[in-house]
Design an enzyme around this catalytic site. Sequence first.
Site, PDB file in Angstrom:
ATOM      1  N   SER A  14      41.765   2.760   9.375  1.00 21.99           N
ATOM      2  CA  SER A  14      43.005   2.823  10.148  1.00 21.99           C
ATOM      3  C   SER A  14      44.154   3.145   9.210  1.00 21.99           C
ATOM      4  CB  SER A  14      43.272   1.475  10.823  1.00 21.99           C
ATOM      5  OG  SER A  14      44.576   1.442  11.367  1.00 21.99           O
ATOM      6  N   TYR A  27      44.560  -7.465   9.941  1.00 17.48           N
ATOM      7  CA  TYR A  27      43.918  -6.198  10.276  1.00 17.48           C
ATOM      8  C   TYR A  27      44.113  -5.192   9.138  1.00 17.48           C
ATOM      9  CZ  TYR A  27      42.631  -1.994  12.861  1.00 17.48           C
ATOM     10  OH  TYR A  27      42.038  -0.830  13.260  1.00 17.48           O
ATOM     11  N   LYS A  31      41.171  -3.411   6.618  1.00 15.44           N
ATOM     12  CA  LYS A  31      40.992  -1.967   6.459  1.00 15.44           C
ATOM     13  C   LYS A  31      41.195  -1.549   5.005  1.00 15.44           C
ATOM     14  CE  LYS A  31      39.860  -1.235  10.689  1.00 15.44           C
ATOM     15  NZ  LYS A  31      38.497  -0.843  11.033  1.00 15.44           N
TER      16      LYS A  31
END
Length: 118
Positions: A14, A27, A31
């Site tokens: 991402s 998050y 990543k």
Amino acid sequence: MEAQKWGRIIFCSSVAATTGGVVGPHYASSKSGLHGMMHWIASQYARSGITCNAISPALITGTDMFKDPTPGHLDLIPIGRFGHPEEIAQIVELLITNSYMTNKIVAADGGMVPSVSA
């Protein structure tokens, strides 16, 4: 893959890994960690005919991951539109068919994050 001397590993990452994202640090950190693992795998297995890359998309519509885009989200994308799943699939096809490309993070982000390949 090693026995066959051929393989393709493609991680779905991402843009949050480089921007911090909008979901939160948990998050974005996951990543970023994925990028580190991808770099290690790529360097360890390149001579075995195994490529390892990651795709780093930004805001892709038409999936359950990004159901309710706002005008504010659109303002983040320099090209003025969200991405489509088919555009990510095209990058996957490139990474599967190209045996010379490894250890790369391919940003599919509509120009959100400038990148330089060293």
